[in-house]
Design an enzyme around this catalytic site. Structure first.
Site, PDB file in Angstrom:
ATOM      1  N   GLU A   1      63.512   1.196  -7.258  1.00  0.00           N
ATOM      2  CA  GLU A   1      64.555   0.617  -6.419  1.00  0.00           C
ATOM      3  C   GLU A   1      65.325   1.751  -5.745  1.00  0.00           C
ATOM      4  O   GLU A   1      66.198   2.374  -6.358  1.00  0.00           O
ATOM      5  CB  GLU A   1      65.481  -0.224  -7.321  1.00  0.00           C
ATOM      6  CG  GLU A   1      66.610  -0.930  -6.638  1.00  0.00           C
ATOM      7  CD  GLU A   1      66.168  -2.122  -5.799  1.00  0.00           C
ATOM      8  OE1 GLU A   1      64.998  -2.525  -5.887  1.00  0.00           O
ATOM      9  OE2 GLU A   1      67.007  -2.620  -5.040  1.00  0.00           O
TER      10      GLU A   1
ATOM     11  N   ASP B   1      62.729  -3.215 -24.782  1.00  0.00           N
ATOM     12  CA  ASP B   1      62.026  -4.457 -24.455  1.00  0.00           C
ATOM     13  C   ASP B   1      62.590  -4.986 -23.129  1.00  0.00           C
ATOM     14  O   ASP B   1      63.755  -5.407 -23.061  1.00  0.00           O
ATOM     15  CB  ASP B   1      62.271  -5.466 -25.596  1.00  0.00           C
ATOM     16  CG  ASP B   1      61.485  -6.748 -25.404  1.00  0.00           C
ATOM     17  OD1 ASP B   1      61.168  -7.086 -24.244  1.00  0.00           O
ATOM     18  OD2 ASP B   1      61.197  -7.411 -26.408  1.00  0.00           O
TER      19      ASP B   1
END
Ligand code: ADP
Length: 410
Positions: free
Chosen positions: A105, A310
């Site tokens: 990004e 995660d």
């Protein structure tokens, strides 16, 4: 036969293609993880009639990835940027931190970096953990709703026994509490536990299973249905994770003087506060969102990817508030992260590059006092989110956002 020979490889690739050998069985046949990865990739290349020259190049040890991946064929690379130093005076994170950010990004790293400069000029940010505990909700069914009041009493009377059962399978997990929720004949027991430096999902799921089995065995008239009943609430947007939190709930803040706002953000505090109120508070309320913020998710995703967390927990990470006001002529910016789920042991934290990123922050592995590393890491993440929010809301107020994106992305 020489099992490393080219002809042997060709035979295996053919058998992978014809499914005579299952992809996941390869390690047990050739007992060489690196070669197994290469052969699976070659089979895929042959099936698709394409060549993948980058996927096969990686430096991590394939043995080390065993707990993290099945059917490995290689690795994807994500650019890693650096922002900071971020100056923090937390309870656990004190000092200056360089922040590893893995992202595609454009403008994100630059934006966080600008926020770090603002925080540095403001003598650092404060950050505190206000709540900590991993959760799982165990699902049961009563055979008769008449049992419910009696069961609630039984549960209270047997708490210490259940705590022992929950903690038996881990050296680290500490059961903190059990909350009850009932709909008709369905019961959820939501357990909250301290998982120390681990994010804790595996540990708490094991504990949930043990508790479920114990209750079903020792209480007549209740059936244990599942270790997770979605009141936890794992990896889905939810009101409960906004107001109750999951993992760690934190608040970080900074007081920015007028000159710093002007010099770095190029707009008045009043305009920044207006954007924050109308966008992050009113806009999010109208949308029914649980994210009363500009961009927690991208910031958390970049740190999580760099440090082996995660990524599903970016969902929980997006819950929280960015709030602002003027105090003593200074712009007071606060972020409240409702549900930050992270760990410095377990998960992907031992993969070589992820480990290095955690080491960069001084938080890899178990803390000297278990739990301290995860707490320090959580404070750094909250500080990074604060930096990102200051910069992004500032850019929106100054109407610089599109310009910044175009400059960085083109
Ligand atoms: P999780 O429970 O976060 O999903 P794991 O299943 O990998 O992750 O559990 C973490 C592992 O790390 C456990 O085996 C636990 O015993 C071990 N461990 C070592 N040091 C610590 C620590 N300081 N805090 C928590 N767990 C630790």
């Amino acid at each position: 036969m020489d099992i490393n020979s080219d002809s042997q490889d060709k035979k295996i690739i053919e058998e992978l293609i014809t499914k005579k050998i299952k992809f996941y069985k390869l390690e047990s046949i050739i007992n060489d993880e690196k070669r197994a990865n290469e052969l699976r990739l070659k089979a895929i290349e042959k099936i698709l009639n394409k060549k993948f020259s980058h996927i096969r190049n990686y430096s991590m040890s394939p043995q080390n990835t065993r707990p993290n991946i099945e059917n490995m064929i290689g690795a994807v690379q994500v650019p890693l940027g650096i922002a900071g130093p971020l100056k923090l005076s937390g309870k656990f994170a004190k000092g200056n931190f360089f922040l590893p950010l893995a992202t595609t990004e454009g403008a994100l790293t630059a934006s966080i970096n600008r926020g770090c400069s603002v925080i540095k000029r403001s003598d650092g940010a404060n950050v505190r953990i206000i709540k900590s505990g991993q959760t799982r909700s165990i699902l049961f069914k009563f055979s008769d709703i008449g049992l419910i009041p009696e069961f609630i009493k039984w549960l209270k009377d047997n708490f210490s026994q259940i705590k022992q059962v929950a903690e038996r399978k881990s050296n680290f997990l500490e059961l903190q509490k059990i909350d009850k929720f009932i709909v008709g004949d369905t019961l959820w027991l939501k357990i909250t536990a301290d998982s120390k430096d681990a994010m804790g999902m595996n540990m708490i799921t094991l504990a949930a299973r043990s508790i479920g089995d114990y209750i079903e065995k020792n209480y007549e008239g209740i059936r244990f249905i599942s270790s997770s009943g979605n009141l936890c609430m794992d990896k889905k947007p939810s009101a409960v994770n906004l107001y109750e939190g999951r993992g760690k709930m934190l608040v970080a803040d900074v007081y920015i003087d007028k000159d710093t706002v002007k010099k770095y953000l190029k707009v008045s505090s009043k305009k920044i506060i207006e954007v924050n109120y109308r966008k992050n508070i009113l806009g999010s309320a109208l949308a029914g969102s649980y994210g009363f913020n500009a961009n927690f998710a991208n910031i958390i995703a970049a740190i999580f990817l760099a440090t082996g967390q995660d990524l599903g927990h970016v969902v929980e990470g997006s819950h929280g508030f960015t709030t602002m006001e003027i105090i003593d002529k200074k712009l007071h910016v606060m972020v409240t992260l409702s549900s930050l789920q992270l760990g410095t042991v377990g998960g992907g934290t031992n993969l070589e590059t992820q480990k290095e990123c955690l080491e960069m922050l001084g938080v890899h592995g178990s803390g000297k006092v278990p739990g301290e590393n995860a707490s320090k890491f959580a404070e750094i993440v909250a500080g990074t989110v604060l930096a990102g929010e200051i910069s992004l809301v500032g850019a929106l107020a100054a109407k610089h956002l599109i310009r910044a994106h175009l400059e960085h992305n083109r």
